[in-house]
Structures are given as C-alpha cells and as structure tokens.
Design a protein around this motif. Structure first.
Motif, PDB file in Angstrom:
ATOM      1  N   THR A 211      11.073  15.011  20.162  1.00  0.00           N
ATOM      2  CA  THR A 211      11.664  13.897  20.903  1.00  0.00           C
ATOM      3  C   THR A 211      13.105  13.689  20.478  1.00  0.00           C
ATOM      4  O   THR A 211      13.484  14.030  19.348  1.00  0.00           O
ATOM      5  N   MET A 212      13.889  13.115  21.404  1.00  0.00           N
ATOM      6  CA  MET A 212      15.265  12.751  21.068  1.00  0.00           C
ATOM      7  C   MET A 212      15.337  11.304  20.601  1.00  0.00           C
ATOM      8  O   MET A 212      16.394  10.825  20.201  1.00  0.00           O
ATOM      9  N   TYR A 213      14.213  10.603  20.651  1.00  0.00           N
ATOM     10  CA  TYR A 213      14.136   9.218  20.200  1.00  0.00           C
ATOM     11  C   TYR A 213      12.965   9.062  19.228  1.00  0.00           C
ATOM     12  O   TYR A 213      11.928   8.506  19.562  1.00  0.00           O
ATOM     13  N   PRO A 214      13.111   9.589  18.008  1.00  0.00           N
ATOM     14  CA  PRO A 214      12.008   9.513  17.040  1.00  0.00           C
ATOM     15  C   PRO A 214      11.667   8.063  16.692  1.00  0.00           C
ATOM     16  O   PRO A 214      12.547   7.193  16.647  1.00  0.00           O
ATOM     17  N   THR A 215      10.403   7.836  16.452  1.00  0.00           N
ATOM     18  CA  THR A 215       9.972   6.518  15.980  1.00  0.00           C
ATOM     19  C   THR A 215      10.196   6.433  14.473  1.00  0.00           C
ATOM     20  O   THR A 215      10.458   7.448  13.805  1.00  0.00           O
ATOM     21  N   HIS A 216      10.081   5.229  13.954  1.00  0.00           N
ATOM     22  CA  HIS A 216      10.233   5.054  12.508  1.00  0.00           C
ATOM     23  C   HIS A 216       9.185   5.877  11.757  1.00  0.00           C
ATOM     24  O   HIS A 216       9.483   6.495  10.728  1.00  0.00           O
ATOM     25  N   THR A 217       7.971   5.912  12.290  1.00  0.00           N
ATOM     26  CA  THR A 217       6.896   6.678  11.644  1.00  0.00           C
ATOM     27  C   THR A 217       7.229   8.156  11.592  1.00  0.00           C
ATOM     28  O   THR A 217       6.984   8.829  10.571  1.00  0.00           O
ATOM     29  N   GLN A 218       7.790   8.691  12.673  1.00  0.00           N
ATOM     30  CA  GLN A 218       8.156  10.111  12.696  1.00  0.00           C
ATOM     31  C   GLN A 218       9.245  10.410  11.673  1.00  0.00           C
ATOM     32  O   GLN A 218       9.201  11.428  10.971  1.00  0.00           O
TER      33      GLN A 218
ATOM     34  N   GLY B 178      12.626  26.925  20.000  1.00  0.00           N
ATOM     35  CA  GLY B 178      12.887  25.515  19.733  1.00  0.00           C
ATOM     36  C   GLY B 178      14.290  25.074  20.077  1.00  0.00           C
ATOM     37  O   GLY B 178      14.657  23.921  19.854  1.00  0.00           O
ATOM     38  N   LEU B 179      15.111  25.992  20.622  1.00  0.00           N
ATOM     39  CA  LEU B 179      16.489  25.644  20.961  1.00  0.00           C
ATOM     40  C   LEU B 179      16.528  24.538  22.000  1.00  0.00           C
ATOM     41  O   LEU B 179      15.832  24.580  23.005  1.00  0.00           O
ATOM     42  N   SER B 180      17.372  23.543  21.729  1.00  0.00           N
ATOM     43  CA  SER B 180      17.554  22.453  22.678  1.00  0.00           C
ATOM     44  C   SER B 180      18.847  22.666  23.452  1.00  0.00           C
ATOM     45  O   SER B 180      19.637  23.566  23.157  1.00  0.00           O
ATOM     46  N   GLU B 181      19.057  21.818  24.444  1.00  0.00           N
ATOM     47  CA  GLU B 181      20.273  21.917  25.254  1.00  0.00           C
ATOM     48  C   GLU B 181      21.526  21.759  24.404  1.00  0.00           C
ATOM     49  O   GLU B 181      22.511  22.464  24.589  1.00  0.00           O
TER      50      GLU B 181
ATOM     51  N   LYS C 115      21.904   9.927  17.039  1.00  0.00           N
ATOM     52  CA  LYS C 115      22.766   9.119  17.905  1.00  0.00           C
ATOM     53  C   LYS C 115      23.917   9.950  18.449  1.00  0.00           C
ATOM     54  O   LYS C 115      24.256   9.882  19.637  1.00  0.00           O
ATOM     55  N   LYS C 116      24.533  10.732  17.565  1.00  0.00           N
ATOM     56  CA  LYS C 116      25.664  11.558  17.968  1.00  0.00           C
ATOM     57  C   LYS C 116      25.249  12.636  18.961  1.00  0.00           C
ATOM     58  O   LYS C 116      25.954  12.903  19.944  1.00  0.00           O
ATOM     59  N   GLU C 117      24.108  13.257  18.710  1.00  0.00           N
ATOM     60  CA  GLU C 117      23.655  14.351  19.574  1.00  0.00           C
ATOM     61  C   GLU C 117      23.221  13.852  20.950  1.00  0.00           C
ATOM     62  O   GLU C 117      23.283  14.593  21.932  1.00  0.00           O
ATOM     63  N   ARG C 118      22.770  12.601  21.039  1.00  0.00           N
ATOM     64  CA  ARG C 118      22.308  12.078  22.329  1.00  0.00           C
ATOM     65  C   ARG C 118      23.450  11.728  23.280  1.00  0.00           C
ATOM     66  O   ARG C 118      23.251  11.683  24.491  1.00  0.00           O
ATOM     67  N   ILE C 119      24.633  11.494  22.741  1.00  0.00           N
ATOM     68  CA  ILE C 119      25.749  11.004  23.559  1.00  0.00           C
ATOM     69  C   ILE C 119      26.042  11.890  24.759  1.00  0.00           C
ATOM     70  O   ILE C 119      26.150  11.405  25.888  1.00  0.00           O
ATOM     71  N   PRO C 120      26.193  13.231  24.587  1.00  0.00           N
ATOM     72  CA  PRO C 120      26.561  14.072  25.733  1.00  0.00           C
ATOM     73  C   PRO C 120      25.387  14.514  26.607  1.00  0.00           C
ATOM     74  O   PRO C 120      25.599  15.198  27.621  1.00  0.00           O
ATOM     75  N   LEU C 121      24.167  14.154  26.253  1.00  0.00           N
ATOM     76  CA  LEU C 121      22.996  14.669  26.973  1.00  0.00           C
ATOM     77  C   LEU C 121      22.700  13.834  28.228  1.00  0.00           C
ATOM     78  O   LEU C 121      21.646  13.220  28.363  1.00  0.00           O
ATOM     79  N   ILE C 122      23.640  13.860  29.156  1.00  0.00           N
ATOM     80  CA  ILE C 122      23.474  13.036  30.357  1.00  0.00           C
ATOM     81  C   ILE C 122      22.422  13.601  31.303  1.00  0.00           C
ATOM     82  O   ILE C 122      21.883  12.890  32.140  1.00  0.00           O
ATOM     83  N   SER C 123      22.125  14.899  31.183  1.00  0.00           N
ATOM     84  CA  SER C 123      21.139  15.510  32.081  1.00  0.00           C
ATOM     85  C   SER C 123      19.740  15.571  31.480  1.00  0.00           C
ATOM     86  O   SER C 123      18.794  15.977  32.142  1.00  0.00           O
TER      87      SER C 123
END
Length: 472
Positions: free
Chosen positions: A137-144, A42-45, A179-187
C-alpha cells in the motif's frame, strides 16, 4: 535472472525480446540497484521513474509488467544466488529483501546506519523499507509501520535507538519517505482515491480549530492544574477577597513577607487560574502585583507543577551548558558571547556566563527564532513572554545594564540588580504556565527541550530534540 512458474518461464534472452530497448539501455541501472526477480515484480510506478528517464518507456514497461503480474499470480522467484533474506526469518508479516551491499553493511553493523546524519547507507535502508511496504500500500497503517519496524529490529537489534520505542527516528524517516513518494503519483488509483477523500469540504482529517478573532495579545489555553493539597478548603467569596487584599498589600511593600503571600497563593490558586484565563495581562498584574517578584513567580509554578524551576536550571541546565555552546552553529551572536566569556575575571563568573550563553544560543540549535525568547536593546517583537536585554556594551548581551521580562507590552519583571539571563529564562518559562499561554510555533522545540530535559516536566519530545539531547 530467471522467472519461473507452472505456466511461463522468462529467461534473460526472452526478456530482451519482451523489453527490447528497456533491458538493453537499463543494464547499468539494474546492476547498480541489484534488481533481481523479486525486485522486478515488486517495482512500483515511482521506482520505474528512476530506471527509465523517458515517460514513453515508463508507460510501456508498466503495461507489460502489469500483464505479467496478472498472468503470474503464483510466480516463485529463483536466483543464481541465495535470496537476500534474514538468516533467521522472523514470524512477522514482512520478509525483508535488501540489496546485497545493504545486507553486508547490516551484518557488519556499519555505524553509518545509526548516524543521525543523512548518508548513502541510511538512504538505502529507508529506500529498501519503502520498497518492502509500498508493494502492499501507499498509505500504510500505524500497525503496518510498527510490524515492519519490529521485524527489522528483531533481525538487526543493533539498529535499536536508545530512546522511545527504539525506532522512532527510523519510523519518522519512513513516513516522510512515503509522503514524498506519493506527491507525483497523480495516476495511482489508491493515491487519487485518498486525495479525493481528504479534499472534500467537510471530509478527511479535521484541522485543529484556530483561536477566534485577531487579538494581538497572547493566546491562552485551558490548563488542568494539579491543585495544592487542601487548596480552597473552607474558602468562600469573602475569604478569597480577604486573601487577595492581604497579598496585594504585602506585595507592594518594599520588603514583603513572602510567607504571607505564599499562603494566600495556596488559598486562592483555583480562583487565580480562572481570573488569569479571563482577563488581560495588565488586569492580572493589577489584581496580583506579587507576579512582578521573581521569587514569587517561581513559587507559583511550584504550586502548579511541583517543579523548582530555578533549582533545575542550576542542577540540570548548568551541566549541559558548555556542550550546548559548543554545538550551537556559528553566528555573530555566538562570537560576541564567546568574547564576553573571555572577558570573565573569575572562574565563577565564567561558569555563570557559560550558562547565560547557552540560554541565548539554545534557539539557534533548533533553528528557531531567538526573538521569540529574547531581544537586545529593543522592544519585544511578539506578545509572548520575552527576555529584554538593554544597555548592552558593544551589542554584547552578556554585558547588559538591565534585564527584564515583558509580555503583552507589560513589563513583568523589574530588575533590582539580582537578575541574570538564566533567572530571566526561568521567569519567562514560568509565565507561560502561570498565564496559561500557548507556546509560540517557532519556539516549540526549544521549550520542549527545557520542559523535558531541564525542568523534567514532560515525557515526549520531537525527534530532533531527542537527538540533540542524546548528543550532549
């Protein structure tokens, strides 16, 4: 650790050949983070960045891990120990897998997990929840988000918060983590897609429209008023004009008949709301001079919101004033106010001054600009309703010679000697509602606290405000 499937088995020895430098140099990190088979897959980038300092290592590791994931879609994870899952799994769509030290703390109901302050356990819990959800997902919905929170609270009910949905603060922390974790994930393809979508000139989330023009006067809002029962029944243009003239004449008397003016206020409420919306503060005061009288200002808000603001200050704010003073951060203003309290001659005077001190220190509790609420021996900095304290001995606001309220450079409230800081606060708050003025951005938490917990006019508040109230 051993990864097993119907096609492939990866032992610890084989892992060293697959990751010759990574496993060897990362053993300490793996042990500290208690990375087991489930966690590895389950490790992410973003997670890998914390394990492998070098970008070269990160790229090579992620490439190999991606290959394993592609080949092993049906991998089942076996451990030397039982997996760290809830003793009674919930029926939700999430299976919580936490590090062993966090599971022990949760089972022991460690108080740090419910602390309002940041600490190691709270950070570990947010990280574990992030790791659980970011696999999907890196963009969870409100339901998730909600499903994950409910799964957590079903397994660990002691984490339920005393207010709101029971997980508002935790959910806010998790949203901020994403939000913080998504900032550097340009790839990251998902992040790149969402950034492209929301950066289109006419696409993405719409910004709240800003008021047109650069008028330095207060910005007004259209308010939906709860009209007094029977308001404007049988009234027409001529009768409205008659009430206006009678109110104006009476308000200019040295001892006005308040009952006559209040009756006119009831009859002209809707007309006045429209007039105020369309005219300047100076024009409104010229048309309705009764708005310079503290008592009538308070009565006007009773008509609008059915709330006795002055009474709520006495019954609600006074009870929490001492704790507000105690919890306010250290400052030169607080030192001066405390010195003023010590100079009180009677216990009754001291109680009154504690309330006044709490008013002055309330913005600092929420790290907001006090000049949005009051100024000392100078003109207001902003056009919004502001308490003005003048003639302060030794620059102590509790020892002011005069107190007034200004808005749009107009002196609204004239001090007849009966106005103290708490009454000036009540009048200031009322002016926001009467003149339909937008709350200043740097005072919203303070006003939200007053609205909800002092004047009991509003139901929802920012999390920081709720936390502070719970601490009182």
């Amino acid at each position: 650790m051993k990864l097993t499937s119907t096609h492939l088995t990866v032992t610890a020895a084989q892992a060293k050949t697959i990751f010759p430098s990574y496993i060897v140099h990362s053993n300490r990190m793996i042990e500290e983070n208690e990375i087991d088979g489930a966690t590895l897959l389950g490790l992410s980038e973003r997670m890998c960045e914390r394990i492998f300092p070098k970008i070269n290592d990160q790229v090579r590791f992620m490439a190999i891990l991606s290959t394993l994931k592609a080949k092993e879609k049906n991998i089942s994870l076996l451990h030397d120990e039982e997996p760290d899952v809830p003793e009674n799994p919930t029926a939700g769509c999430f299976q919580l897998r936490f590090p062993q030290f966090l599971v022990r703390s949760l089972n022991n109901k460690d108080p740090d997990l419910k602390s309002h302050q940041r600490n190691k356990l709270k950070n570990a819990l947010i990280q574990a929840l992030y790791d659980t959800l970011s696999v999907q997902t890196m963009y969870p919905t409100h339901t998730q988000y909600v499903d994950l929170m409910r799964t957590l609270l079903m397994q660990y009910p002691f984490l339920r918060e005393k207010y709101g949905s029971g997980y508002d603060a935790l959910l806010e922390s998790l949203r901020n983590k994403f939000k913080k974790e998504r900032i550097p994930l340009i790839s990251n393809s998902e992040v790149a897609k969402m950034r492209k979508k929301f950066s289109l000139p006419n696409g993405g989330r719409k910004l709240r429209a800003e008021s047109e023009g650069s008028d330095p006067s207060v910005k007004k809002i259209r308010a939906t008023l709860e009209m007094h029962d029977g308001e404007a029944d049988g009234e027409d243009e001529h009768s409205i004009q008659h009430h206006k003239e009678a109110m104006k004449k009476e308000a200019l008397k040295q001892t006005p008949n308040y009952d006559l003016i209040i009756n006119g206020m009831v009859k002209t409420q809707k007309y006045r709301a429209n007039f105020i919306q369309e005219h300047s503060t100076a024009a409104v005061l010229e048309e309705f001079p009764y708005l310079r009288h503290p008592f009538l200002i308070l009565e006007d808000v009773k008509l609008i919101s059915k709330v006795d603001v002055e009474k709520r200050i006495v019954t609600n704010f006074a009870k929490m004033s001492q704790k507000i003073v105690d919890k306010a951060p250290k400052s030169a203003l607080k030192d001066k106010c405390l010195a003023g309290l010590d100079a009180s001659e009677t216990e009754e005077e001291r109680r009154g001054q504690i309330v006044n001190t709490a008013v002055l220190l309330l913005p600092s509790v929420f790290k907001e600009d006090p000049q949005q609420l009051f100024v000392i021996d100078k003109d207001p900095v902003f056009p919004t309703p502001t308490v003005v304290l003048t003639g302060c001995r030794d620059e102590n606001p509790l020892q002011s010679e005069a107190i007034t309220v200004k808005m749009d450079n107009e002196e609204i409230l004239l001090d007849d000697g009966s106005v103290d800081i708490s009454l000036a606060l009540a009048v200031t708050f009322c002016l926001y509602h009467i003149f339909q003025v937008q709350y200043p951005k740097n005072l919203r938490k303070t006003v939200s606290f007053l609205e909800t917990f002092v004047f009991e006019m509003k139901g929802s508040v920012p999390i920081a405000v709720q936390r502070f109230y719970n601490s009182l």
